[in-house]
Design an enzyme around this catalytic site. Structure first.
Site, mmCIF file in Angstrom:
data_model
loop_
_atom_site.group_PDB
_atom_site.id
_atom_site.type_symbol
_atom_site.label_atom_id
_atom_site.label_comp_id
_atom_site.label_asym_id
_atom_site.label_seq_id
_atom_site.Cartn_x
_atom_site.Cartn_y
_atom_site.Cartn_z
ATOM 1 N N LYS A 22 0.851 -1.214 0.000
ATOM 2 C CA LYS A 22 0.000 0.000 0.000
ATOM 3 C C LYS A 22 0.877 1.250 0.000
ATOM 4 C CE LYS A 22 -1.693 1.658 4.031
ATOM 5 N NZ LYS A 22 -1.448 3.095 4.321
ATOM 6 N N ASN A 23 1.900 1.284 0.872
ATOM 7 C CA ASN A 23 2.682 2.515 1.040
ATOM 8 C C ASN A 23 3.713 2.722 -0.050
ATOM 9 O OD1 ASN A 23 1.095 3.031 3.193
ATOM 10 N ND2 ASN A 23 2.625 2.538 4.753
ATOM 11 N N CYS A 117 -5.070 12.713 12.022
ATOM 12 C CA CYS A 117 -5.838 11.472 11.983
ATOM 13 C C CYS A 117 -5.755 10.876 13.379
ATOM 14 C CB CYS A 117 -5.275 10.527 10.936
ATOM 15 S SG CYS A 117 -3.742 9.777 11.441
ATOM 16 N N ARG A 122 0.060 14.975 12.598
ATOM 17 C CA ARG A 122 0.678 14.671 11.302
ATOM 18 C C ARG A 122 0.773 15.917 10.402
ATOM 19 N NH1 ARG A 122 -1.344 9.008 9.358
ATOM 20 N NH2 ARG A 122 0.578 9.105 8.141
ATOM 21 N N ASP A 306 4.615 0.930 11.948
ATOM 22 C CA ASP A 306 3.399 0.272 11.437
ATOM 23 C C ASP A 306 3.291 -1.179 11.890
ATOM 24 O OD1 ASP A 306 3.384 1.976 8.198
ATOM 25 O OD2 ASP A 306 2.864 2.617 10.227
ATOM 26 N N ARG A 398 -8.624 -0.543 4.307
ATOM 27 C CA ARG A 398 -7.756 0.480 3.696
ATOM 28 C C ARG A 398 -6.385 -0.116 3.374
ATOM 29 N NH1 ARG A 398 -7.462 6.150 6.572
ATOM 30 N NH2 ARG A 398 -6.042 6.305 4.798
HETATM 31 C C1 EPZ Z 1 4.138 7.164 6.121
HETATM 32 O O1 EPZ Z 1 3.363 8.204 6.682
HETATM 33 C C2 EPZ Z 1 3.227 5.954 6.057
HETATM 34 N N1 EPZ Z 1 2.093 6.225 5.177
HETATM 35 C C3 EPZ Z 1 2.722 5.599 7.456
HETATM 36 O O2 EPZ Z 1 1.929 4.410 7.358
HETATM 37 C C4 EPZ Z 1 3.935 5.313 8.347
HETATM 38 O O3 EPZ Z 1 3.507 5.062 9.658
HETATM 39 C C5 EPZ Z 1 4.883 6.519 8.329
HETATM 40 O O4 EPZ Z 1 5.250 6.843 6.969
HETATM 41 C C6 EPZ Z 1 6.161 6.259 9.117
HETATM 42 O O5 EPZ Z 1 6.823 5.138 8.576
HETATM 43 C C7 EPZ Z 1 2.261 6.106 3.839
HETATM 44 O O6 EPZ Z 1 3.343 5.805 3.365
HETATM 45 C C8 EPZ Z 1 1.062 6.369 2.982
HETATM 46 P P1 EPZ Z 1 6.228 10.542 8.190
HETATM 47 P P2 EPZ Z 1 3.957 9.723 6.677
HETATM 48 O O7 EPZ Z 1 6.174 11.782 7.380
HETATM 49 O O8 EPZ Z 1 4.740 9.952 5.452
HETATM 50 C C9 EPZ Z 1 6.181 13.898 11.550
HETATM 51 C C10 EPZ Z 1 0.094 3.008 7.718
HETATM 52 O O9 EPZ Z 1 -0.375 2.506 8.747
HETATM 53 N N2 EPZ Z 1 6.130 14.864 10.433
HETATM 54 O O10 EPZ Z 1 7.419 9.648 8.060
HETATM 55 O O11 EPZ Z 1 2.830 10.637 6.984
HETATM 56 C C11 EPZ Z 1 4.918 13.071 11.648
HETATM 57 O O12 EPZ Z 1 3.932 13.758 12.389
HETATM 58 C C12 EPZ Z 1 0.543 4.450 7.733
HETATM 59 O O13 EPZ Z 1 0.253 2.398 6.623
HETATM 60 C C13 EPZ Z 1 6.225 16.229 10.714
HETATM 61 O O14 EPZ Z 1 6.344 16.636 11.872
HETATM 62 O O15 EPZ Z 1 4.930 9.672 7.939
HETATM 63 C C14 EPZ Z 1 5.410 11.831 12.346
HETATM 64 O O16 EPZ Z 1 5.451 12.097 13.730
HETATM 65 C C15 EPZ Z 1 0.299 5.126 9.072
HETATM 66 N N3 EPZ Z 1 6.185 17.130 9.683
HETATM 67 C C16 EPZ Z 1 6.839 11.668 11.821
HETATM 68 O O17 EPZ Z 1 7.203 12.943 11.290
HETATM 69 C C17 EPZ Z 1 6.057 16.707 8.383
HETATM 70 O O18 EPZ Z 1 6.047 17.572 7.478
HETATM 71 C C18 EPZ Z 1 6.978 10.644 10.707
HETATM 72 O O19 EPZ Z 1 6.011 10.949 9.724
HETATM 73 C C19 EPZ Z 1 5.966 15.337 8.118
HETATM 74 C C20 EPZ Z 1 6.005 14.427 9.155
#
Ligand code: EPZ
Length: 419
Positions: A22-23, A117, A122, A306, A398
């Site tokens: 998915k990701n 969410c 996020r 995850d 999802r």
């Molecule tokens: C991706 O989300 C995945 N989703 C998530 O999977 C996964 O948990 C996450 O990466 C971490 O591995 C998809 O790929 C579609 P991040 P993403 O940006 O990109 C903070 C699932 O269950 N952050 O790496 O949104 C954020 O709040 C989902 O399949 C900022 O502060 O994750 C988090 O605390 C859930 N500012 C941390 O960084 C930003 O601009 C990591 O988030 C971006 C992120």
């Protein structure tokens, strides 16, 4: 709303086919905005989030043909609408991945802020700051990101203060059409990023450092067509590894790759689970007791956030205690109260939870709250005595293709009750 009923206590054995990730699929679909294509993705998973992304890209003006039987998605055409509306973006945060491609190719985009969410606020500040570094003007108006770069994006040295999968993906895609060279420092190294870079290279992009935390992108003027196979879903594979472990069974995860699981393999082995690489995928079995094992979630190749909820379910029936620390998201313990209803002994404070293993869980009606929490309740139900009913399983659909069918095929007593 559909529910899933599980009668626990049966061990699992057989082969589970692992679907496309998915990701990986979601950012790969967004790359179609960078080119007229056609871009054909093979090994495509049949998931609600993929359908949502297809809808989003179609309203941008792309032609999206998702052949579920052939497991292919073919995307073609050029966007003629540069706005991603709130009612679509709020359904799936990954919608923000259209931002980088739209600004890079068309010099403009109006994308709804995704909002938070269940697992956290996020924010997308890292995405926006990096695009500004590349010459975009960003304004937030009425909950929308208004990004403009009338002269196109310029290559820049982007240093992320923390690892972000989505921000790395957005900037990597944008950089392929920027003028000059972009260096992404402290880039995420998840296999889905590597897969995205491989697809972009097939489209004609020029990227170095793939698989490392430092990506160098030489901008090109245009990208062409490509066919790209989506990598297997490492989180689905890890989830079903926990299913085999929690029921004491032996399962072959068809097509799964050991190198994509990072530290999850070592932690599972420390907990007493056998994980062996074979021709057909990963063979997972658990013949003796489970051992309480501490874990801390980290960016890849660390233990995946995850996988945290699924591993917690496993630790609920292990010998001894396990300290589970969630370092990535601020609110990713919503499975705890539901597991507790099933007899688990878990205390958490802030980002750490202590799980004290019990000999048996008891089936109960439980509530799914987010994708990975939902599947952790399924895992607990597989091991529990009696019947478990998981409500609100739309969360599951999802990210997991036909979860009840895949588990029933290897011996689980599980069925979907139409809502
Ligand atoms: C991706 O989300 C995945 N989703 C998530 O999977 C996964 O948990 C996450 O990466 C971490 O591995 C998809 O790929 C579609 P991040 P993403 O940006 O990109 C903070 C699932 O269950 N952050 O790496 O949104 C954020 O709040 C989902 O399949 C900022 O502060 O994750 C988090 O605390 C859930 N500012 C941390 O960084 C930003 O601009 C990591 O988030 C971006 C992120």
């Amino acid at each position: 709303m559909d529910r899933i009923r599980i009668r626990g206590g049966r061990s699992l054995s057989g082969t589970i086919p692992i679907s496309g990730a998915k990701n990986a699929a979601l950012p790969l679909m967004a790359t179609a905005l960078l080119t007229d294509g056609p871009l054909t993705l093979t090994n495509a998973p049949d998931l609600a989030d993929v359908v949502t992304m297809s809808g989003l890209l179609s309203q941008h003006g792309l032609t999206v043909d998702h052949d579920r039987k052939a497991r292919t998605i073919t995307l073609s055409g050029a966007a003629n609408n540069l706005e991603a509306p709130y009612d679509l973006v709020r359904k799936m945060r990954a919608s923000v991945l259209v931002l980088g491609p739209l600004v890079a190719r068309f010099g403009r985009a109006r994308v709804s802020l995704p909002g938070g969410c269940a697992i956290g606020t996020r924010p997308v500040d890292l995405h926006l700051q990096a695009l500004e570094q590349m010459g975009a003007t960003i304004e937030i108006t009425a909950g929308y990101i208004e990004a403009t770069a009338p002269d196109g994006l310029k290559g820049a040295r982007v240093i992320f203060p923390q690892v972000s999968v989505g921000a790395t993906e957005n900037i990597l895609m944008a950089a392929t059409l920027a003028q000059g060279t972009t260096e992404i420092v402290n880039a995420a190294r998840e296999p889905e990023i590597t897969d995205l870079a491989a697809c972009l290279m097939r489209l004609g992009a020029r990227i170095e450092g793939i698989g490392t935390d430092r990506l160098i992108v030489e901008g090109v003027t245009s990208l062409g067509p490509a066919v790209h196979p989506i990598i297997p879903d490492r989180i689905e594979a890890g989830t079903y590894a926990c299913a085999a472990a929690i029921t004491g069974g032996q399962v072959l995860l068809g097509g799964a790759r050991l190198d994509h699981l990072g530290a999850v393999v070592r932690i599972l082995r420390d907990a007493g689970v056998d994980v062996a690489e074979t021709e057909g995928g990963l063979k997972v079995s658990r013949l003796n007791g489970l051992r309480g094992t501490d874990v801390m979630t980290e960016p890849f190749p660390g233990f995946a956030t995850d996988m945290q909820a699924q591993f917690m379910a496993l630790m609920c029936v292990a010998e001894g205690a396990a300290m589970i620390t969630e370092t990535i998201f601020e609110n990713r313990f919503m499975h705890v109260p539901e597991l507790t209803r099933m007899g688990a002994r878990i205390n958490f404070h802030g980002h750490s939870a202590i799980v004290r293993g019990v000999s048996r869980l008891s089936g109960a009606p439980v509530m799914a709250t987010d994708l990975r929490a939902s599947v952790s309740l399924i895992l607990a139900g597989l091991a529990a005595q009696g019947e478990t009913i998981v409500n609100r399983v739309y969360h599951l659909d999802r990210g997991y293709e036909r979860v009840e069918e895949k588990l029933a095929a290897i011996g689980a007593d599980i069925e979907r009750l139409p809502g």
